[in-house]
Write a protein that holds these residues in place. Structure first.
Motif, PDB file in Angstrom:
ATOM      1  N   GLY A 127       0.786  -1.232   0.000  1.00 29.25           N
ATOM      2  CA  GLY A 127       0.000   0.000   0.000  1.00 29.25           C
ATOM      3  C   GLY A 127       0.813   1.274   0.000  1.00 29.25           C
ATOM      4  N   TYR A 128       2.121   1.164  -0.232  1.00 33.00           N
ATOM      5  CA  TYR A 128       2.968   2.358  -0.186  1.00 33.00           C
ATOM      6  C   TYR A 128       2.545   3.378  -1.224  1.00 33.00           C
ATOM      7  CZ  TYR A 128       7.012   5.400  -0.560  1.00 33.00           C
ATOM      8  OH  TYR A 128       7.833   6.503  -0.623  1.00 33.00           O
TER       9      TYR A 128
ATOM     10  N   ARG B 261      -0.259   4.002  -2.422  1.00 32.88           N
ATOM     11  CA  ARG B 261      -1.587   4.581  -2.209  1.00 32.88           C
ATOM     12  C   ARG B 261      -1.634   5.520  -1.004  1.00 32.88           C
ATOM     13  NH1 ARG B 261      -2.159  -0.678  -3.575  1.00 32.88           N
ATOM     14  NH2 ARG B 261      -2.417  -1.388  -1.414  1.00 32.88           N
ATOM     15  N   ARG B 262      -0.531   5.668  -0.312  1.00 32.62           N
ATOM     16  CA  ARG B 262      -0.499   6.572   0.837  1.00 32.62           C
ATOM     17  C   ARG B 262      -0.556   8.015   0.368  1.00 32.62           C
ATOM     18  NH1 ARG B 262       4.188   5.673   5.030  1.00 32.62           N
ATOM     19  NH2 ARG B 262       2.913   7.233   6.120  1.00 32.62           N
TER      20      ARG B 262
ATOM     21  N   GLU C 223      -0.610  11.842   4.932  1.00 31.54           N
ATOM     22  CA  GLU C 223      -0.337  10.839   5.954  1.00 31.54           C
ATOM     23  C   GLU C 223       1.079  10.925   6.499  1.00 31.54           C
ATOM     24  OE1 GLU C 223      -1.539   6.820   4.979  1.00 31.54           O
ATOM     25  OE2 GLU C 223      -2.877   7.583   3.420  1.00 31.54           O
ATOM     26  N   PHE C 224       1.903  11.763   5.904  1.00 27.54           N
ATOM     27  CA  PHE C 224       3.288  11.902   6.331  1.00 27.54           C
ATOM     28  C   PHE C 224       3.435  13.135   7.212  1.00 27.54           C
ATOM     29  CE2 PHE C 224       3.447   9.449   2.450  1.00 27.54           C
ATOM     30  CZ  PHE C 224       4.443   8.512   2.681  1.00 27.54           C
TER      31      PHE C 224
ATOM     32  N   TRP D  13       4.077  13.645  -6.081  1.00 25.05           N
ATOM     33  CA  TRP D  13       3.426  13.624  -4.765  1.00 25.05           C
ATOM     34  C   TRP D  13       2.303  14.664  -4.673  1.00 25.05           C
ATOM     35  CZ3 TRP D  13       3.315  10.054  -1.096  1.00 25.05           C
ATOM     36  CH2 TRP D  13       4.349   9.123  -1.015  1.00 25.05           C
TER      37      TRP D  13
ATOM     38  N   THR E 231      -0.345  11.192  -4.048  1.00 23.72           N
ATOM     39  CA  THR E 231       0.374   9.974  -3.708  1.00 23.72           C
ATOM     40  C   THR E 231       1.684   9.919  -4.491  1.00 23.72           C
ATOM     41  OG1 THR E 231      -0.597   8.626  -5.480  1.00 23.72           O
ATOM     42  CG2 THR E 231      -1.832   8.767  -3.403  1.00 23.72           C
ATOM     43  N   TRP E 232       2.473   8.871  -4.212  1.00 25.94           N
ATOM     44  CA  TRP E 232       3.724   8.664  -4.936  1.00 25.94           C
ATOM     45  C   TRP E 232       3.482   8.590  -6.437  1.00 25.94           C
ATOM     46  CZ3 TRP E 232       5.124   4.619  -8.115  1.00 25.94           C
ATOM     47  CH2 TRP E 232       6.483   4.535  -8.467  1.00 25.94           C
TER      48      TRP E 232
END
Length: 437
Positions: free
Chosen positions: A217-218, A220-221, A225-226, A380, A383-384
């Motif tokens: 799930g990386y 989709r973060r 969230e960071f 970003w 997301t990534w």
């Protein structure tokens, strides 16, 4: 070219076409303006051996997943261009190529977009011009001797383009490392100024690392969230390659095989270059990031009882005996320098105050502080995958839904959310004095 559209999209690359696809699905009138041709950034600003660093299965533009027979492979430059232009031709995009947007202004009745072919007005504008607009070369480059050939990574094509002799590559992001490898494999002696970019292994425990991270799930973060959102958004990408089926880029292995490594370039005085004493630190830090990613994969495998083969951890194949601090170009035989020092943004044509002190657009998921103005395709952005083939579809759908919702809440062309005209004044504000009753 004149007229009014509900939405004007500026930029006809993967981000702009993705936005167009989602707007069309909602029946929203729009036009896409492209200064060159769709895919020209991939065709004209990538070197001959360029390839994706993410597997083909991650290429999933809206309505157009990767159509080939090598999902675990890595498309090379010409295949990437073909993929994007096939996408362009597969749908009836309202795309106009060869038209440059030269000025964007906010008025009390929406937006005015000046172009090389006339004026357009719009209720909404989506900016899909990408983050890699202006090649950046440090000012110290001006102090290099005139007989040394200099090119930016955007203009590098192949080793034969450079004169005979040794080559200095400055920068170890994805472009710098891959160009250094390209020159190294061609038999050129390469000198590489190593920066602080991290690296990642191509494969680990039987799978591509991208596949593990996707499962975890990386990708989709959300950026929200960071805790260190800005640090995440502006950090350098991990270097790795998809060349010849995909493999690690190990700078230590290059050094073992003859490449000369240095720390960060700090100064130029004629033909003499100076470097920071941080080579060992930068190599160790890049390895630590790669091994940390493997730690997280191990944890995932254990937590989900996945049957995956064991793999020994990386052991450095080379250590620097010394930290070289100086280099003489002429005695070393260096005749050319490749600057892999990144890109900047050029938003001078956008006359709307939506940028922070660094020139970065202030936005939330591409929605700026100016109602009706949006960005798409930024790294970003959410997301990534936002700036990539794998995640731009989600951003495009989000913005299309936002535009559709905004249009339903307005009667004609009026600004919502209580934003006063004085925040984004019409042209008349600047040309006529205001009177107070």
């Amino acid at each position: 070219m004149n007229g009014h559209h509900t939405v004007v999209v500026v930029g006809g690359g993967q981000a702009g076409l993705s936005a167009s696809h989602c707007l069309s699905a909602r029946g929203i009138d729009h036009v896409v303006l492209e200064r060159e041709t769709a895919g020209h950034e991939w065709a004209d600003r990538r070197w001959d051996s360029f390839c994706l660093v993410t597997p083909n299965w991650q290429c999933r533009l809206p309505g157009f997943p990767y159509p080939g027979d090598d999902p675990d492979g890595f498309m090379v430059r010409d295949e990437i261009v073909a993929y994007l232009r096939t996408y362009r031709d597969a749908f009836d995009f309202p795309l106009i190529e060869g038209i440059e947007a030269t000025r964007l202004r906010r008025t009390t009745r929406g937006f005015q977009v000046s172009t090389s072919e006339g004026e357009l007005t719009a209720d909404h504008v989506v900016l899909a011009t990408g983050p890699y607009q202006v090649p950046l070369i440090p000012r110290m480059a001006e102090r290099l001797p005139s007989d040394v050939v200099q090119v930016h990574s955007a203009d590098y094509r192949n080793p034969e383009q450079l004169p005979p002799g040794e080559v200095l590559v400055v920068g170890t992001g994805q472009s710098g490392c891959q160009i250094a490898e390209d020159l190294h494999l061609a038999g050129r002696r390469v000198h590489l100024a190593v920066g602080s970019a991290p690296r990642v292994a191509r494969r680990y425990r039987g799978r591509d690392v991208v596949a593990w991270l996707d499962d975890m799930g990386y990708y989709r973060r959300g950026i929200d969230e960071f805790a260190d959102a800005d640090a995440v958004r502006f950090r350098a990408n991990h270097y790795v390659t998809g060349r010849d089926g995909g493999r690690d880029i190990d700078l230590r292995a290059f050094a073992r095989d003859g490449m000369r490594l240095y720390g960060r370039l700090t100064g130029i005085n004629g033909g003499r270059l100076t470097f920071a004493q941080d080579l060992s630190h930068n190599l160790d830090a890049a390895d630590a990031v790669s091994e940390g990613i493997k730690d997280s994969i191990d944890t995932w495998i254990t937590a989900h009882a996945i049957d995956a083969p064991h793999e020994d951890r990386y052991v450095p194949v080379w250590q620097p005996d010394t930290e070289p601090s100086e280099l003489d170009l002429h005695t070393s035989g260096i005749t050319s320098v490749v600057w892999s020092t990144g890109f900047g943004r050029d938003h001078r044509w956008i006359e709307v105050p939506v940028f922070d002190g660094r020139g970065y657009p202030t936005h939330e998921r591409g929605v700026t502080s100016c109602p009706g103005l949006y960005f798409i395709g930024l790294p970003w952005q959410h997301t990534w995958g936002s700036g990539r083939f794998c995640g731009v579809a989600e951003d495009a759908e989000y913005l299309a839904a936002h535009i559709a919702s905004t249009s339903r809440r307005t009667d004609g062309l009026h600004w919502i959310a209580g934003t006063p005209d004085s925040t984004y004044p019409a042209d008349e504000y600047w040309t006529a004095p205001r009177t107070v009753a």
